[in-house]
Design a protein around this motif. Sequence first.
Motif, PDB file in Angstrom:
ATOM      1  N   ILE A   1       0.837  -1.205   0.000  1.00 21.43           N
ATOM      2  CA  ILE A   1       0.000   0.000   0.000  1.00 21.43           C
ATOM      3  C   ILE A   1       0.870   1.252   0.000  1.00 21.43           C
ATOM      4  CG2 ILE A   1      -1.634   1.347   1.394  1.00 21.43           C
ATOM      5  CD1 ILE A   1      -2.855  -1.341   2.291  1.00 21.43           C
ATOM      6  N   HIS A   2       1.909   1.246   0.831  1.00 20.60           N
ATOM      7  CA  HIS A   2       2.801   2.399   0.913  1.00 20.60           C
ATOM      8  C   HIS A   2       3.501   2.663  -0.420  1.00 20.60           C
ATOM      9  CE1 HIS A   2       6.079   5.016   2.281  1.00 20.60           C
ATOM     10  NE2 HIS A   2       5.323   5.279   3.334  1.00 20.60           N
ATOM     11  N   ALA A   3       3.839   1.590  -1.129  1.00 16.67           N
ATOM     12  CA  ALA A   3       4.509   1.749  -2.422  1.00 16.67           C
ATOM     13  C   ALA A   3       3.616   2.457  -3.434  1.00 16.67           C
ATOM     14  CB  ALA A   3       4.927   0.379  -2.951  1.00 16.67           C
ATOM     15  N   ILE A   4       2.307   2.280  -3.305  1.00 20.00           N
ATOM     16  CA  ILE A   4       1.364   2.919  -4.237  1.00 20.00           C
ATOM     17  C   ILE A   4       0.942   4.295  -3.751  1.00 20.00           C
ATOM     18  CG2 ILE A   4      -0.931   2.753  -5.276  1.00 20.00           C
ATOM     19  CD1 ILE A   4      -0.645  -0.300  -5.148  1.00 20.00           C
ATOM     20  N   ALA A   5       0.567   4.376  -2.469  1.00 19.12           N
ATOM     21  CA  ALA A   5      -0.071   5.590  -1.954  1.00 19.12           C
ATOM     22  C   ALA A   5       0.875   6.522  -1.213  1.00 19.12           C
ATOM     23  CB  ALA A   5      -1.234   5.204  -1.037  1.00 19.12           C
ATOM     24  N   GLY A   6       2.102   6.039  -0.885  1.00 15.05           N
ATOM     25  CA  GLY A   6       3.017   6.864  -0.114  1.00 15.05           C
ATOM     26  C   GLY A   6       2.670   6.946   1.354  1.00 15.05           C
ATOM     27  N   ALA A   7       1.730   6.123   1.785  1.00 23.25           N
ATOM     28  CA  ALA A   7       1.308   6.069   3.189  1.00 23.25           C
ATOM     29  C   ALA A   7       0.703   4.685   3.419  1.00 23.25           C
ATOM     30  CB  ALA A   7       0.298   7.162   3.489  1.00 23.25           C
ATOM     31  N   PHE A   8       0.465   4.368   4.681  1.00 18.36           N
ATOM     32  CA  PHE A   8      -0.058   3.048   5.009  1.00 18.36           C
ATOM     33  C   PHE A   8      -1.584   2.980   4.942  1.00 18.36           C
ATOM     34  CE2 PHE A   8       4.088   3.036   7.267  1.00 18.36           C
ATOM     35  CZ  PHE A   8       4.687   2.050   6.490  1.00 18.36           C
ATOM     36  N   THR A   9      -2.209   4.097   4.656  1.00 20.06           N
ATOM     37  CA  THR A   9      -3.649   4.119   4.419  1.00 20.06           C
ATOM     38  C   THR A   9      -3.946   5.233   3.429  1.00 20.06           C
ATOM     39  OG1 THR A   9      -5.829   4.141   5.490  1.00 20.06           O
ATOM     40  CG2 THR A   9      -4.199   5.728   6.297  1.00 20.06           C
ATOM     41  N   ILE A  10      -5.191   5.347   3.046  1.00 21.68           N
ATOM     42  CA  ILE A  10      -5.609   6.415   2.137  1.00 21.68           C
ATOM     43  C   ILE A  10      -6.802   7.133   2.757  1.00 21.68           C
ATOM     44  CG2 ILE A  10      -4.817   5.169   0.092  1.00 21.68           C
ATOM     45  CD1 ILE A  10      -7.743   4.472  -0.499  1.00 21.68           C
TER      46      ILE A  10
ATOM     47  N   GLU B   1     -15.400   4.064  -2.582  1.00 23.67           N
ATOM     48  CA  GLU B   1     -14.761   3.427  -3.730  1.00 23.67           C
ATOM     49  C   GLU B   1     -14.015   4.429  -4.608  1.00 23.67           C
ATOM     50  OE1 GLU B   1     -15.925   0.296  -7.322  1.00 23.67           O
ATOM     51  OE2 GLU B   1     -17.349   0.773  -5.737  1.00 23.67           O
ATOM     52  N   ALA B   2     -14.514   5.656  -4.687  1.00 21.32           N
ATOM     53  CA  ALA B   2     -13.867   6.668  -5.521  1.00 21.32           C
ATOM     54  C   ALA B   2     -12.460   7.006  -5.039  1.00 21.32           C
ATOM     55  CB  ALA B   2     -14.720   7.931  -5.551  1.00 21.32           C
ATOM     56  N   SER B   3     -12.180   6.753  -3.761  1.00 18.55           N
ATOM     57  CA  SER B   3     -10.872   7.093  -3.207  1.00 18.55           C
ATOM     58  C   SER B   3      -9.738   6.315  -3.868  1.00 18.55           C
ATOM     59  CB  SER B   3     -10.856   6.808  -1.700  1.00 18.55           C
ATOM     60  OG  SER B   3     -11.813   7.595  -1.030  1.00 18.55           O
ATOM     61  N   TYR B   4     -10.055   5.139  -4.404  1.00 19.97           N
ATOM     62  CA  TYR B   4      -9.003   4.282  -4.948  1.00 19.97           C
ATOM     63  C   TYR B   4      -8.527   4.730  -6.323  1.00 19.97           C
ATOM     64  CZ  TYR B   4     -10.754   1.421  -1.143  1.00 19.97           C
ATOM     65  OH  TYR B   4     -11.138   0.979   0.087  1.00 19.97           O
ATOM     66  N   PHE B   5      -9.250   5.656  -6.943  1.00 25.40           N
ATOM     67  CA  PHE B   5      -8.926   6.044  -8.318  1.00 25.40           C
ATOM     68  C   PHE B   5      -8.047   7.300  -8.387  1.00 25.40           C
ATOM     69  CE2 PHE B   5     -12.652   3.392  -8.667  1.00 25.40           C
ATOM     70  CZ  PHE B   5     -12.356   2.590  -9.756  1.00 25.40           C
ATOM     71  N   ASN B   6      -7.419   7.644  -7.276  1.00 26.29           N
ATOM     72  CA  ASN B   6      -6.597   8.850  -7.223  1.00 26.29           C
ATOM     73  C   ASN B   6      -5.100   8.530  -7.201  1.00 26.29           C
ATOM     74  OD1 ASN B   6      -8.937  10.479  -7.026  1.00 26.29           O
ATOM     75  ND2 ASN B   6      -9.030  10.093  -4.819  1.00 26.29           N
ATOM     76  N   TYR B   7      -4.739   7.323  -7.621  1.00 30.39           N
ATOM     77  CA  TYR B   7      -3.349   6.886  -7.445  1.00 30.39           C
ATOM     78  C   TYR B   7      -2.722   6.368  -8.731  1.00 30.39           C
ATOM     79  CZ  TYR B   7      -4.367   7.684  -2.608  1.00 30.39           C
ATOM     80  OH  TYR B   7      -4.729   8.296  -1.416  1.00 30.39           O
ATOM     81  N   GLY B   8      -2.930   7.069  -9.817  1.00 31.70           N
ATOM     82  CA  GLY B   8      -2.120   6.885 -10.994  1.00 31.70           C
ATOM     83  C   GLY B   8      -2.652   6.008 -12.103  1.00 31.70           C
ATOM     84  N   SER B   9      -3.327   4.928 -11.773  1.00 31.82           N
ATOM     85  CA  SER B   9      -3.749   4.009 -12.828  1.00 31.82           C
ATOM     86  C   SER B   9      -4.883   3.119 -12.336  1.00 31.82           C
ATOM     87  CB  SER B   9      -2.575   3.138 -13.280  1.00 31.82           C
ATOM     88  OG  SER B   9      -2.209   2.220 -12.263  1.00 31.82           O
ATOM     89  N   GLN B  10      -5.543   2.502 -13.302  1.00 34.89           N
ATOM     90  CA  GLN B  10      -6.590   1.533 -12.976  1.00 34.89           C
ATOM     91  C   GLN B  10      -6.017   0.359 -12.182  1.00 34.89           C
ATOM     92  OE1 GLN B  10      -9.842   1.793 -13.660  1.00 34.89           O
ATOM     93  NE2 GLN B  10     -10.448  -0.228 -12.922  1.00 34.89           N
ATOM     94  N   GLU B  11      -4.807  -0.044 -12.541  1.00 33.12           N
ATOM     95  CA  GLU B  11      -4.153  -1.158 -11.843  1.00 33.12           C
ATOM     96  C   GLU B  11      -3.912  -0.819 -10.377  1.00 33.12           C
ATOM     97  OE1 GLU B  11      -0.075  -3.886 -12.151  1.00 33.12           O
ATOM     98  OE2 GLU B  11      -0.494  -2.335 -13.633  1.00 33.12           O
ATOM     99  N   ASN B  12      -3.441   0.398 -10.109  1.00 35.37           N
ATOM    100  CA  ASN B  12      -3.232   0.821  -8.726  1.00 35.37           C
ATOM    101  C   ASN B  12      -4.549   0.890  -7.957  1.00 35.37           C
ATOM    102  OD1 ASN B  12      -0.489   1.025  -9.058  1.00 35.37           O
ATOM    103  ND2 ASN B  12      -0.464   3.260  -9.267  1.00 35.37           N
ATOM    104  N   ALA B  13      -5.590   1.379  -8.626  1.00 36.34           N
ATOM    105  CA  ALA B  13      -6.905   1.470  -7.992  1.00 36.34           C
ATOM    106  C   ALA B  13      -7.419   0.087  -7.611  1.00 36.34           C
ATOM    107  CB  ALA B  13      -7.892   2.163  -8.930  1.00 36.34           C
ATOM    108  N   GLN B  14      -7.272  -0.876  -8.516  1.00 37.30           N
ATOM    109  CA  GLN B  14      -7.735  -2.236  -8.233  1.00 37.30           C
ATOM    110  C   GLN B  14      -6.927  -2.865  -7.098  1.00 37.30           C
ATOM    111  OE1 GLN B  14      -7.382  -4.027 -12.119  1.00 37.30           O
ATOM    112  NE2 GLN B  14      -9.473  -3.477 -12.694  1.00 37.30           N
ATOM    113  N   ALA B  15      -5.611  -2.612  -7.105  1.00 40.10           N
ATOM    114  CA  ALA B  15      -4.762  -3.168  -6.054  1.00 40.10           C
ATOM    115  C   ALA B  15      -5.156  -2.603  -4.691  1.00 40.10           C
ATOM    116  CB  ALA B  15      -3.292  -2.875  -6.358  1.00 40.10           C
ATOM    117  N   LEU B  16      -5.311  -1.292  -4.608  1.00 41.20           N
ATOM    118  CA  LEU B  16      -5.692  -0.665  -3.341  1.00 41.20           C
ATOM    119  C   LEU B  16      -7.056  -1.133  -2.865  1.00 41.20           C
ATOM    120  CD1 LEU B  16      -4.436   3.001  -3.849  1.00 41.20           C
ATOM    121  CD2 LEU B  16      -3.549   1.330  -2.227  1.00 41.20           C
ATOM    122  N   TYR B  17      -7.992  -1.239  -3.795  1.00 43.44           N
ATOM    123  CA  TYR B  17      -9.330  -1.717  -3.424  1.00 43.44           C
ATOM    124  C   TYR B  17      -9.240  -3.120  -2.810  1.00 43.44           C
ATOM    125  CZ  TYR B  17     -14.268  -2.876  -3.676  1.00 43.44           C
ATOM    126  OH  TYR B  17     -15.549  -3.237  -3.342  1.00 43.44           O
ATOM    127  N   GLY B  18      -8.416  -3.979  -3.420  1.00 43.84           N
ATOM    128  CA  GLY B  18      -8.249  -5.329  -2.896  1.00 43.84           C
ATOM    129  C   GLY B  18      -7.599  -5.344  -1.524  1.00 43.84           C
TER     130      GLY B  18
END
Length: 238
Positions: A113-122, A128-145
């Motif tokens: 999570i930190h590697a994607i978001a720069g923090a341990f949470t978001i 659900e919309a919160s996950y789409f603020n991190y660069g790509s669809q792939e990152n959004a899907q990873a964070l959602y999971g």
Amino acid sequence: MQSPFANMPPVVKNLLIINIIFFIATYALAQVIDLRLYLAAYYPLSPMFKPWQIITYMFMHGGFTHILFNMFALVSFGPMLEATLGSKRFFNYYFITGIGAYVLYMIVQAIQIHAIAGAFTIPHPELEASYFNYGSQENAQALYGFFNAPMLGASGAIFGILVGFAMLYPNLEMMIMFIPVPIKAKYVVIGYIAIELFSGIGRFSGDSVAHFAHLGGALFGFILLKIWRVQKPNNFYE
């Protein structure tokens, strides 16, 4: 007719029964309540996390094959380990390795999570919309999971049992499916751990297995037996 539980030591027997009860209840109550939402384990900073999940996740399973293999391993290797450790210590061993599995898995998840978001949470992980603020669809899907996909199953504690068995009975020969020759327990477990490590690091597409949870159970099992300085029985011959 003798009960199939007659010769099982008490902790293994009760763990088996409780797992079966939870599994049946999960499907029997599916139309009323999804027990996995409350009893499976979530990331500690997920809005779905509850403290009791650290224990209850060990009794939840994702399907018949999942519980079948875990319970088969429990009744195959658990009795000898319980006989060696004693019931009280085996009880502690089982749950500590299961908790250790959760801890290592969530540490790895936090790093991802930190590697994607720069923090341990978001902010607002419940939206659900919160996950789409991190660069790509792939990152959004990873964070959602990471925040919404539960961890469940006894596999972490089972890997603890496998490691304990291999440490106490390293030269006991075992027959493994699809391998026509017996293999010593220590080599079987080393092989399993190598596969889990490779699979966990590889993060292959479509793989939903919590490999680092398995490794966490194995690691904590190894550490516990070293701390306790448990030796195999002197009257056991390999």
